[in-house]
Design a protein around this motif. Sequence first.
Motif, PDB file in Angstrom:
ATOM      1  N   PRO A 170      -4.806 -22.427  29.535  1.00 57.46           N
ATOM      2  CA  PRO A 170      -3.945 -21.922  28.459  1.00 57.46           C
ATOM      3  C   PRO A 170      -3.152 -20.678  28.845  1.00 57.46           C
ATOM      4  O   PRO A 170      -2.067 -20.454  28.303  1.00 57.46           O
ATOM      5  CB  PRO A 170      -4.923 -21.625  27.320  1.00 57.46           C
ATOM      6  CG  PRO A 170      -6.252 -21.460  27.983  1.00 57.46           C
ATOM      7  CD  PRO A 170      -6.231 -22.379  29.160  1.00 57.46           C
ATOM      8  N   LEU A 171      -3.655 -19.869  29.789  1.00 63.01           N
ATOM      9  CA  LEU A 171      -2.923 -18.668  30.175  1.00 63.01           C
ATOM     10  C   LEU A 171      -1.587 -19.030  30.826  1.00 63.01           C
ATOM     11  O   LEU A 171      -0.551 -18.447  30.496  1.00 63.01           O
ATOM     12  CB  LEU A 171      -3.761 -17.819  31.134  1.00 63.01           C
ATOM     13  CG  LEU A 171      -5.025 -17.188  30.544  1.00 63.01           C
ATOM     14  CD1 LEU A 171      -5.823 -16.479  31.625  1.00 63.01           C
ATOM     15  CD2 LEU A 171      -4.684 -16.225  29.425  1.00 63.01           C
ATOM     16  N   SER A 172      -1.614 -20.004  31.738  1.00 67.74           N
ATOM     17  CA  SER A 172      -0.369 -20.425  32.377  1.00 67.74           C
ATOM     18  C   SER A 172       0.588 -21.036  31.363  1.00 67.74           C
ATOM     19  O   SER A 172       1.811 -20.842  31.440  1.00 67.74           O
ATOM     20  CB  SER A 172      -0.659 -21.432  33.494  1.00 67.74           C
ATOM     21  OG  SER A 172      -1.374 -20.817  34.546  1.00 67.74           O
ATOM     22  N   PHE A 173       0.046 -21.770  30.403  1.00 70.55           N
ATOM     23  CA  PHE A 173       0.890 -22.366  29.367  1.00 70.55           C
ATOM     24  C   PHE A 173       1.581 -21.281  28.544  1.00 70.55           C
ATOM     25  O   PHE A 173       2.782 -21.361  28.271  1.00 70.55           O
ATOM     26  CB  PHE A 173       0.050 -23.264  28.468  1.00 70.55           C
ATOM     27  CG  PHE A 173       0.775 -23.720  27.234  1.00 70.55           C
ATOM     28  CD1 PHE A 173       1.774 -24.668  27.304  1.00 70.55           C
ATOM     29  CD2 PHE A 173       0.455 -23.178  25.985  1.00 70.55           C
ATOM     30  CE1 PHE A 173       2.468 -25.082  26.162  1.00 70.55           C
ATOM     31  CE2 PHE A 173       1.130 -23.590  24.847  1.00 70.55           C
ATOM     32  CZ  PHE A 173       2.134 -24.544  24.934  1.00 70.55           C
ATOM     33  N   LEU A 174       0.836 -20.249  28.147  1.00 70.23           N
ATOM     34  CA  LEU A 174       1.430 -19.172  27.359  1.00 70.23           C
ATOM     35  C   LEU A 174       2.520 -18.444  28.146  1.00 70.23           C
ATOM     36  O   LEU A 174       3.573 -18.101  27.607  1.00 70.23           O
ATOM     37  CB  LEU A 174       0.347 -18.185  26.921  1.00 70.23           C
ATOM     38  CG  LEU A 174      -0.667 -18.691  25.899  1.00 70.23           C
ATOM     39  CD1 LEU A 174      -1.712 -17.625  25.612  1.00 70.23           C
ATOM     40  CD2 LEU A 174       0.012 -19.117  24.608  1.00 70.23           C
ATOM     41  N   VAL A 175       2.263 -18.204  29.426  1.00 67.20           N
ATOM     42  CA  VAL A 175       3.279 -17.561  30.267  1.00 67.20           C
ATOM     43  C   VAL A 175       4.533 -18.427  30.330  1.00 67.20           C
ATOM     44  O   VAL A 175       5.664 -17.938  30.187  1.00 67.20           O
ATOM     45  CB  VAL A 175       2.726 -17.313  31.686  1.00 67.20           C
ATOM     46  CG1 VAL A 175       3.842 -16.874  32.627  1.00 67.20           C
ATOM     47  CG2 VAL A 175       1.618 -16.263  31.659  1.00 67.20           C
TER      48      VAL A 175
END
Length: 464
Positions: A36-41
């Motif tokens: 999810p961190l990469s998605f948010l970025v």
Amino acid sequence: MSVATRLQAMQPTDVGVPGPTSWDMARAFRSIRADPLSFLVEVSQHHGDTVSFPVPGAPALLLNDPADVRHVLQTSARSWGKDTVQYAALARVTGPGLLASAEPSWIDHRRLAAPAFHHQRLEAVGDEVRAAARTAIAARLGGPHAAAVADGAVVDVAALTHTIGLDAVGRALFSTDLSDQAHDLLAATSEAADLVVRLGRSILPRAEWTPTRTNLRLRSARRRLDAGAAAIIAERRARNARADGTPHHGDDLLGLLLDSGMGDIEVRDELVTMVIAGHETVAAALAWTLMLLAEHPEAQERVRSELDAHPGPVPLVGHRDRLPWTRAVVDEALRLYPPAWAISRRSHRDDEVGGRQVPAGTLAIISPWLVHRRPDLWPEPEAFRPERFLDGTARTGYLPFGQGPRLCIGREFALGEMVVVLAELLREHRIDVPGGWTRPVAEAKVAVHPRGGMPLVVRRTGTP
């Protein structure tokens, strides 16, 4: 109906905010759950400071502008509550404790707990935190003649910091040695944290009573946490009875809760909250801090020199003046790897955010991971630069412990524990990266953890 089909069928409320389509979300569903961190970025880079997600009913907005973040968490905090899926999932484990409660009762509980975190109290428990660190370091790394460490053994420092964190919480907040229960409590909290994240990301939530694998595992983890909390409470009541029934149970967090007249279930909720929140976040943050110092040996040597010049034991409070570089290292590590990677709130009434009217029920998602990487606030945002914090001024867009009235009550304890643990470890040990070093993947659980642990080389100072 499949998850992808359900996502594609969603009809979101249109508030004129850009964001991914239902088809985009369906196509990226597996990668979103995995990272999810990469998605948010990615979505913030593509759509800007305010991003709308396609969910039915009231809008779901990702907010990255510090002014909007401050509005939701601080200025209009009374209009935005914690009745979100994220905190409902956490409450399945902690109960309505200080961290997860969406009810007004959290204010009363916070007032009861606050004296346990006052500076005077924290100064008094510094020895307990140091003892927790020394015990765990000695057990894992051995004494000065430990051959493996002298030879430069690779150690999972994440496992070490988890043990220290749990013992520090037990000693400082409950006046209880949790070392005998450490294995069971660490296993139960780790299992519970994984399941909370799974529930919080669920698109198709199931009722708590359904016998799904996740629900059954969660019940098992909760039973183990219940048993640990019950044992701690019973031991304190028995200790009080042995002391001729003195009316006060002590001035630590557990004593304050028991003296308040709370029932054992309410006390249990706050104990489990502190066990999970108090050691998960600090343990993860310490592991990342050690990694950054291993990657930047000159910064590590500066920490060691500052510690060597400090007379006597390192205190649990007052580091910014006494140990400015060490505290700056901690602050910068928390910027790059904030334990609370996502904060959510739901509006109780119509409001205006970023110049747009949003209806009651709007979900606001705030990610310190994103805000801490804004290049307009943090030049070279991916770089480890502790000097950013040496002037000691408050920084806009810095919220590793949240913001506003629900700022983490244990903030000063966590910061103090991190500095004390670094002092105990780095005065006699040097941390290096192993050959062929690759950073562990940042895994978004309850806190941001290094996936697979944090393997670093640990040597006694003075050895080659």
